[in-house]
Design an enzyme around this catalytic site. Structure first.
Site, PDB file in Angstrom:
ATOM      1  N   ASP A   1      79.720  -9.760 -47.785  1.00 57.18           N
ATOM      2  CA  ASP A   1      79.187 -11.119 -47.930  1.00 57.18           C
ATOM      3  C   ASP A   1      80.228 -12.132 -48.392  1.00 57.18           C
ATOM      4  O   ASP A   1      79.989 -13.340 -48.305  1.00 57.18           O
ATOM      5  CB  ASP A   1      78.019 -11.114 -48.925  1.00 57.18           C
TER       6      ASP A   1
ATOM      7  N   HIS B   1      86.557  -9.598 -42.187  1.00 57.92           N
ATOM      8  CA  HIS B   1      87.298  -8.403 -42.583  1.00 57.92           C
ATOM      9  C   HIS B   1      87.874  -7.771 -41.312  1.00 57.92           C
ATOM     10  O   HIS B   1      87.150  -7.521 -40.348  1.00 57.92           O
ATOM     11  CB  HIS B   1      86.381  -7.420 -43.312  1.00 57.92           C
TER      12      HIS B   1
ATOM     13  N   GLY C   1      79.160 -12.473 -38.745  1.00 54.12           N
ATOM     14  CA  GLY C   1      80.466 -13.082 -38.991  1.00 54.12           C
ATOM     15  C   GLY C   1      81.230 -12.462 -40.137  1.00 54.12           C
ATOM     16  O   GLY C   1      82.103 -13.092 -40.733  1.00 54.12           O
ATOM     17  N   LYS C   2      80.921 -11.192 -40.467  1.00 58.02           N
ATOM     18  CA  LYS C   2      81.543 -10.584 -41.637  1.00 58.02           C
ATOM     19  C   LYS C   2      82.675  -9.613 -41.275  1.00 58.02           C
ATOM     20  O   LYS C   2      83.605  -9.442 -42.036  1.00 58.02           O
ATOM     21  CB  LYS C   2      80.483  -9.810 -42.439  1.00 58.02           C
ATOM     22  N   VAL C   3      82.530  -8.973 -40.138  1.00 58.31           N
ATOM     23  CA  VAL C   3      83.442  -7.887 -39.784  1.00 58.31           C
ATOM     24  C   VAL C   3      83.941  -8.093 -38.363  1.00 58.31           C
ATOM     25  O   VAL C   3      83.156  -8.387 -37.459  1.00 58.31           O
ATOM     26  CB  VAL C   3      82.705  -6.520 -39.896  1.00 58.31           C
TER      27      VAL C   3
END
Lengths: 360, 360, 360, 360
Positions: C267, C282, C310-312
């Site tokens: 997050d 990430h 949209g995190k990884v």
């Protein structure tokens, strides 16, 4: 036998009675109508949505006049309380052919037909102690090992009464059905899937038939008759099952668990092609399993993967992530209430097999 | 912006509409009575038997006049269609306190309270493409990322309106409830678990509150007010939850999933002991999960294991091996129809927390 | 106490000794070099290929000079024998920041730092009997409950020595590290992850810190000091963790298990965006878990799904389907032997947090 | 064929080449010695401890001079890179008899013996597109469907060369071994498990033989020779396998996956009893599987449960919770390095079957 030994044995007998006290009762799909539940599941997601879509797919398969529905059984759901469901679906003309493990058909269905029962696990006896009590365990069910031996002997007796030669498992199981309906009727205590299939011309195939109580009985039979005896030709099973598949324009698969039955029924599409009778991919396919696809095995493999092999049409396939005792009753009840009163026309799948194929 | 870019952006907008078309509708436990199904499951074995026993245990907990029932929520079942179930149980006085992930309470429940929806996954867009469309995916559900930002901002707005100081998550969520009931009512589009809990004095605890949209809103609040701001003291949550636990002679746990909520509510027994107010182990405990105990983690650990820690009584505990969207509706409907009309007396668990504890 | 009771208690004590006989010894990644194994796994498929690709991804992350590697810990792998692995990776400058459950850091790592041990499960004592012996069970490990209480008290003692005020868990754990390095050194029996992290400026974050022995100690501390005491502000944790994330151009995630740590570290990308410091997804991400994605929960959700949020970044992400005690040693040994002697430059992630943030 | 169709077909051909680019290479157990890893796993818990105990049990079985070791294979580990492991164990006299799925023996082992390969999955082609390219998928491996047809035809050719009559799968597979060693040697491109087993008098049993490419070839053979042909009598397999079992005082089971092979080899104890040659329970038993016992099926059932049936001794049994591609190489390498140089005496299990049983 000295006094102490006798007392110990009497104790074992008493304990056995206490352990084999509460029989499994099977779910009655006629008693509840689960369609309102599945209708709400349809608006949800996750497994609830999977189950409702499985219902829509199989329901479409049943409504398709050109379609033959195959039920595939692996695992021990019959022991756990789904046994009558399969029989009732056959009697309602909602299943046209069956591919199953030997255990489902012989150790469970024939076993209860003979009046024996599965029981609730009672307490924390360990498995060593159960063995000493001659009680076999399947997860949280108990079986009396002595009863199972009667099941083996029944197979042996039936085999002894047949002409020697190579039989498909389908042919042999039909002979069990005939026996239940005739001379065996005096032993028969309960209506069964085998008997319902016999009455309704629904063929039952067990591609690994000897991997069950049937194997024990047939080994005894062959040993007793070393020169001329019944053999089980699983190649013939494959030919016959492919004949059933190619006799219908479309097919639906209702697969409970995976294992050999899942692979065997799917392979008929490839086999048909090889025999020069190209057949369409299975159109309506559902599998209920908790097996994890990440182990790369057949039981867990996705139905989408089976499409790469040309076996299953991706448009109408659904995996349902649920242990079957929970979801099969919900699914089967909805199918039953939606279709049973329509009097779906029996497909007479056994009739697609010529007389020459029906006798050894 | 040149013409081509504008056209691309318009296409994305159109596609977004198509992707966010079919909202998840939540299961309505009042609409069907699943008790006849659970009664048949009881005679079966495997997971069906587990679910029926879970029902018997929680039903006994509800009938026990000295017992407080805690609902523990982890995972995304609220997004998948179980959201109204939890609210309806609270309104029927069948849940007395809640321990949950922040996501369940803020990203899902508050989110839908504000009028936003979860949607059915539509097709095989890959996750890169979804990101470009500002659509977030939870398994087979879609969420509009723009809507989630409104949820974050709502938290920030509520925090801005509070006195600076250390709050338990329980206190903060109560303020959300108050806001929904008052000034927020104009934004509020749907009755929610938070609102029902506020109305019924059912406290909600989120031991990892900032690990959710609440975290985003509170970070924004703190950044905006660097010197004097709201903080979330999870130690206080633990003290308060333990106070609730020790205020009742017995307790029941209805755990959906595992995670931090499972551990937190179980630990109250140990915490009570440490504070010199020894409390009985949780008496009626149920967990619904597919997590595999062989990974040695808390989420999957058996309730029997929790007995070694002195947290859970082994006599009446039941794990149910099922993805929750399938089994929670069946279980909750049976509890609702069995107990809702009895007018079970509200436990007023929030009232066990003194005024001093209720305000910062 | 009468004679019989005394005898019973003596028996319990004797039995406890027998039960707590064989301590868990931790895997030593320096002792074997697993790279030849992973090189062969790379040519295979299924989980073997997943693990070798996870190694390639994390290895690339370590070789990337702009990248900060976050280790995320959930589950009980430290109890099962992976504890020294994490410490050795920190000492070798192969881990730059840690996000973990409170249990991993306090109940396991601090616990063994104080000289206590985890033990092999001995036999089939049931969980009721273990409770009577004051032995806690985690799957097939045993813990002496009396030792755990010392762990709680240590936390309480450390909290008592701090200025009252709101701390992030990261700040509090740094104080534990300081204590182990100073006044606590007389109690400290074993080098630990907390101590190694303190020495190497590797911050440790526990987003649900009070959901552990830390919670017990801090509840006792707050109860003892009702007016002015330490609180744990998890919002501050989120701000600080986001600061670390945004201080580096790229980030790598080595996630053992899922849970709150998995979500919290992911997050930060969204949080950074919200704070006006947009940060890249990430880039190098690995998760080791057997959790089944079909339950729709965060722990089991695919890293690809995290891309929709949209995190990884999907380009270099890998899930590894394995219980961690089997695969973490293989993976960590290969990383250690590939990178430890290169003297990777420490990232000094703790230094990215300003003095103002480092003290309450 | 018009120009456009030809271009499309050429494109498919080019794409096929690109998709079938990286072959699976099999793990070489001689190349690394994993005993130091397993020694450290032994001090740990969870799955690491399971694997090390599995090694100790099988190692004890190999050291037992009265013991015959059965390897049981289900799933697709041979496709994923374990194929040479099984062959090397046979050549090192560490496996005495094999029970397997038809797929492992025919579709995978014979397939690669003929020079064909399994390939790494390349990208995100969906399964419909793979079908169009005549590429079959097993999880993350690819197979050229055209190559598989050669495998079917080889079976057909071998069957055509045999005397008509009922064969056990063991007999038929021995004929494949003979063919590979003689007239087939010109087609044979790689040493295989079938060939190694033939050389070492290690019998291979496939209880569901026709559920594989063998089935396709044998159906073609029977269709071509409707009156006199080869049949596969699985009852005979059961008799023969039981004979092998009863020819040794003790037995060890190294089971990779579950399925029909797991049940079939376990059932020999019961079968022996039924035939009046009581045999001891399997003494050293290991199963590697991720199947979840909560589904109540045979593949996932615990070895302890098998003890209630009198099949498996509880003293030395171990389930290992791991996808096999990860753990089989570790386990087999340790067994190989511990026992291969001891020159364990071959058990000549095939020799226990009389000449009369060895020919139809």
């Amino acid at each position: 036998m000295d006094a102490q030994t006798r007392i110990q044995e009497e104790n074992v007998e008493l304990h056995r009675e206490a352990l084999l006290r509460t029989p499994v009762e099977h779910f009655d799909i006629a008693a509840v109508d689960t369609r309102p539940i599945l209708a709400m599941y349809e608006q949800m997601r996750f497994t609830a949505a999977e189950l409702s879509r499985a219902y829509r797919i199989l329901s479409a398969g049943l409504a398709d006049e050109d379609c033959c529905l195959f039920l595939s059984l692996a695992g021990s759901t019959s022991a756990a309380g789904c046994m009558d469901i399969y029989r009732d679906l056959v009697d309602a003309h909602l299943v046209d052919a069956i591919v199953a493990t030997g255990a489902s058909i012989i150790d469970m269905d024939l076993f209860e037909a003979l009046g024996f029962r599965h029981f609730h696990r009672q307490d924390d006896l360990n498995d060593d102690q159960l063995r000493e009590h001659e009680i076999d365990r399947i997860y949280d069910t108990y079986i009396d090992e002595r009863d199972l031996r009667v099941c083996d002997e029944t197979i042996q007796k039936i085999a002894n009464g047949l002409e020697p030669g190579a039989y498909s498992s389908r042919q042999f199981i039909r002979e069990i059905g005939r026996w239940l309906d005739n001379e065996g009727s005096e032993y028969c205590k309960k209506d069964s899937l085998i008997a319902a299939a016999y009455r309704n011309n629904v063929p039952i195939f067990c591609p690994a038939f000897s991997d069950s109580s049937a194997g024990f009985g047939l080994v005894a039979h062959q040993t007793e008759h070393p020169d001329a005896h019944v053999t089980i030709d699983s190649v013939r099973d494959f030919r016959e099952l492919t004949t059933v598949k190619t006799s219908f324009k479309e097919s639906a698969l209702f697969m409970v668990g995976g294992g050999t039955p899942k692979n065997f029924i799917q392979d008929t599409v490839v086999c048909a092609d090889l025999l020069g009778h190209p057949s369409r991919m299975h159109k309506y396919t559902v599998q209920i399993t908790v097996a994890d696809p990440r182990d790369g095995a057949c039981s867990s493999s996705t139905l989408s993967e089976a499409c790469s092999w040309g076996k299953v049409d991706r448009a109408l396939e659904q995996m349902v992530f649920s242990e079957a005792s929970l979801s099969v009753p919900l699914l089967a009840s909805a199918l039953f209430h939606q279709h049973a009163k329509d009097k779906r026309k029996p497909r007479n799948a056994a009739g697609t097999l010529s007389t020459a194929q029906n006798t050894p």
